[in-house]
Motif scaffolding. Sequence first.
Motif, PDB file in Angstrom:
ATOM      1  N   LYS A  99       0.815  -1.215   0.000  1.00 26.56           N
ATOM      2  CA  LYS A  99       0.000   0.000   0.000  1.00 26.56           C
ATOM      3  C   LYS A  99       0.848   1.264   0.000  1.00 26.56           C
ATOM      4  CE  LYS A  99      -3.895  -2.142   2.341  1.00 26.56           C
ATOM      5  NZ  LYS A  99      -4.693  -2.173   3.572  1.00 26.56           N
ATOM      6  N   GLU A 100       2.080   1.156   0.472  1.00 27.00           N
ATOM      7  CA  GLU A 100       2.983   2.312   0.521  1.00 27.00           C
ATOM      8  C   GLU A 100       3.807   2.495  -0.754  1.00 27.00           C
ATOM      9  OE1 GLU A 100       5.221   1.716   4.109  1.00 27.00           O
ATOM     10  OE2 GLU A 100       3.525   2.270   5.372  1.00 27.00           O
ATOM     11  N   LEU A 101       3.687   1.573  -1.694  1.00 31.88           N
ATOM     12  CA  LEU A 101       4.401   1.709  -2.963  1.00 31.88           C
ATOM     13  C   LEU A 101       3.868   2.921  -3.738  1.00 31.88           C
ATOM     14  CD1 LEU A 101       4.384  -1.995  -4.208  1.00 31.88           C
ATOM     15  CD2 LEU A 101       6.349  -0.715  -3.301  1.00 31.88           C
ATOM     16  N   PRO A 102       4.741   3.630  -4.447  1.00 26.67           N
ATOM     17  CA  PRO A 102       4.276   4.772  -5.250  1.00 26.67           C
ATOM     18  C   PRO A 102       3.140   4.411  -6.212  1.00 26.67           C
ATOM     19  CG  PRO A 102       6.659   4.789  -5.120  1.00 26.67           C
ATOM     20  CD  PRO A 102       6.196   3.487  -4.502  1.00 26.67           C
ATOM     21  N   ALA A 103       3.219   3.273  -6.878  1.00 21.04           N
ATOM     22  CA  ALA A 103       2.162   2.883  -7.827  1.00 21.04           C
ATOM     23  C   ALA A 103       0.827   2.707  -7.111  1.00 21.04           C
ATOM     24  CB  ALA A 103       2.547   1.595  -8.552  1.00 21.04           C
ATOM     25  N   ALA A 104       0.827   2.106  -5.928  1.00 23.48           N
ATOM     26  CA  ALA A 104      -0.419   1.911  -5.182  1.00 23.48           C
ATOM     27  C   ALA A 104      -0.956   3.246  -4.666  1.00 23.48           C
ATOM     28  CB  ALA A 104      -0.190   0.949  -4.022  1.00 23.48           C
ATOM     29  N   LYS A 105      -0.085   4.088  -4.151  1.00 20.48           N
ATOM     30  CA  LYS A 105      -0.523   5.392  -3.640  1.00 20.48           C
ATOM     31  C   LYS A 105      -1.116   6.265  -4.737  1.00 20.48           C
ATOM     32  CE  LYS A 105       2.408   6.102   0.380  1.00 20.48           C
ATOM     33  NZ  LYS A 105       3.451   6.973   0.950  1.00 20.48           N
ATOM     34  N   LYS A 106      -0.603   6.132  -5.951  1.00 16.72           N
ATOM     35  CA  LYS A 106      -1.087   6.944  -7.076  1.00 16.72           C
ATOM     36  C   LYS A 106      -2.193   6.241  -7.859  1.00 16.72           C
ATOM     37  CE  LYS A 106       3.246   9.404  -7.617  1.00 16.72           C
ATOM     38  NZ  LYS A 106       4.403   9.647  -8.485  1.00 16.72           N
ATOM     39  N   HIS A 107      -2.694   5.118  -7.320  1.00 16.34           N
ATOM     40  CA  HIS A 107      -3.781   4.365  -7.967  1.00 16.34           C
ATOM     41  C   HIS A 107      -3.391   3.879  -9.356  1.00 16.34           C
ATOM     42  CE1 HIS A 107      -6.042   5.855  -4.611  1.00 16.34           C
ATOM     43  NE2 HIS A 107      -5.769   7.096  -4.974  1.00 16.34           N
ATOM     44  N   ARG A 108      -2.185   3.369  -9.480  1.00 13.84           N
ATOM     45  CA  ARG A 108      -1.677   2.885 -10.759  1.00 13.84           C
ATOM     46  C   ARG A 108      -1.379   1.386 -10.714  1.00 13.84           C
ATOM     47  NH1 ARG A 108       2.467   7.774 -12.332  1.00 13.84           N
ATOM     48  NH2 ARG A 108       0.863   9.306 -12.841  1.00 13.84           N
ATOM     49  N   VAL A 109      -2.241   0.659 -10.048  1.00 11.54           N
ATOM     50  CA  VAL A 109      -2.181  -0.800 -10.032  1.00 11.54           C
ATOM     51  C   VAL A 109      -3.332  -1.253 -10.925  1.00 11.54           C
ATOM     52  CG1 VAL A 109      -2.340  -2.877  -8.609  1.00 11.54           C
ATOM     53  CG2 VAL A 109      -1.218  -0.817  -7.708  1.00 11.54           C
ATOM     54  N   VAL A 110      -2.998  -1.868 -12.049  1.00 15.39           N
ATOM     55  CA  VAL A 110      -4.024  -2.182 -13.036  1.00 15.39           C
ATOM     56  C   VAL A 110      -4.066  -3.676 -13.319  1.00 15.39           C
ATOM     57  CG1 VAL A 110      -4.015   0.086 -14.131  1.00 15.39           C
ATOM     58  CG2 VAL A 110      -2.456  -1.652 -14.948  1.00 15.39           C
ATOM     59  N   GLY A 111      -5.271  -4.171 -13.505  1.00 15.51           N
ATOM     60  CA  GLY A 111      -5.464  -5.574 -13.835  1.00 15.51           C
ATOM     61  C   GLY A 111      -5.645  -5.737 -15.328  1.00 15.51           C
ATOM     62  N   THR A 112      -5.243  -6.882 -15.827  1.00 11.18           N
ATOM     63  CA  THR A 112      -5.397  -7.168 -17.242  1.00 11.18           C
ATOM     64  C   THR A 112      -6.230  -8.432 -17.400  1.00 11.18           C
ATOM     65  OG1 THR A 112      -4.256  -7.665 -19.289  1.00 11.18           O
ATOM     66  CG2 THR A 112      -3.136  -8.316 -17.295  1.00 11.18           C
ATOM     67  N   PRO A 113      -7.364  -8.351 -18.094  1.00 12.97           N
ATOM     68  CA  PRO A 113      -8.231  -9.520 -18.246  1.00 12.97           C
ATOM     69  C   PRO A 113      -7.508 -10.698 -18.882  1.00 12.97           C
ATOM     70  CG  PRO A 113      -9.317  -7.536 -19.038  1.00 12.97           C
ATOM     71  CD  PRO A 113      -7.886  -7.177 -18.764  1.00 12.97           C
ATOM     72  N   ALA A 114      -7.830 -11.887 -18.411  1.00 12.02           N
ATOM     73  CA  ALA A 114      -7.219 -13.101 -18.950  1.00 12.02           C
ATOM     74  C   ALA A 114      -7.477 -13.219 -20.443  1.00 12.02           C
ATOM     75  CB  ALA A 114      -7.748 -14.336 -18.220  1.00 12.02           C
ATOM     76  N   ARG A 115      -8.635 -12.753 -20.892  1.00  9.19           N
ATOM     77  CA  ARG A 115      -8.935 -12.823 -22.328  1.00  9.19           C
ATOM     78  C   ARG A 115      -7.928 -12.020 -23.141  1.00  9.19           C
ATOM     79  NH1 ARG A 115     -15.035 -11.987 -21.055  1.00  9.19           N
ATOM     80  NH2 ARG A 115     -14.072 -10.133 -20.267  1.00  9.19           N
ATOM     81  N   LEU A 116      -7.410 -10.945 -22.580  1.00 11.51           N
ATOM     82  CA  LEU A 116      -6.402 -10.157 -23.268  1.00 11.51           C
ATOM     83  C   LEU A 116      -5.182 -11.015 -23.558  1.00 11.51           C
ATOM     84  CD1 LEU A 116      -5.378  -6.633 -22.946  1.00 11.51           C
ATOM     85  CD2 LEU A 116      -3.652  -8.231 -22.168  1.00 11.51           C
ATOM     86  N   VAL A 117      -4.789 -11.807 -22.599  1.00 11.40           N
ATOM     87  CA  VAL A 117      -3.612 -12.656 -22.756  1.00 11.40           C
ATOM     88  C   VAL A 117      -3.906 -13.820 -23.687  1.00 11.40           C
ATOM     89  CG1 VAL A 117      -1.980 -14.111 -21.537  1.00 11.40           C
ATOM     90  CG2 VAL A 117      -2.775 -11.985 -20.492  1.00 11.40           C
TER      91      VAL A 117
END
Length: 164
Positions: A99-117
């Motif tokens: 939660k203290e990571l810069p990406a998490a603090k800036k709301h930049r944790v993104v999921g990628t749908p399995a269908r994309l892969v």
Amino acid sequence: MHKTLGPKLTDSSWDVIQGGFDSGNYWIYSSASPVGDILSRLGVRFASATASVGEGDTRPVSYERADLLKDADYVVHYTNNDGSPANDIQKLFALRTFKELPAAKKHRVVGTPARLVQRRHRSGRQHRERVAGAGRLSRGAARPGRLTPCAAWNSVPGCPVRRP
């Protein structure tokens, strides 16, 4: 797409992860992973965790080592077909260190749908556009059909991203 989003993608660093199938670990994926390949084609720069994994390999890491993701501007994680985080990655999201990571603090944790892969070779342009949509998330411009933070907008316990 690369002309319009190029600077946003290339001026950021990205790590690619997945929850661990084995207890207590998450996996760091290489730039040659399915998602890493799509990001590579978009010209992104990989953060140190993903860059340190050999091409085509994965690296299992204890959940307690979330600090390895500290230099990533964005963290992309694999999701299930319904958009929920895959393979117990929520355990990583729930940790204070994550939660203290810069990406998490800036709301930049993104999921990628399995269908994309699964279909990345059938419609590469479409999937690259979905991944590129992550670059618009920080401005709150996510739309249906685009990647969304934790995809389920906090319906999953431990998701570090809050709905805009």
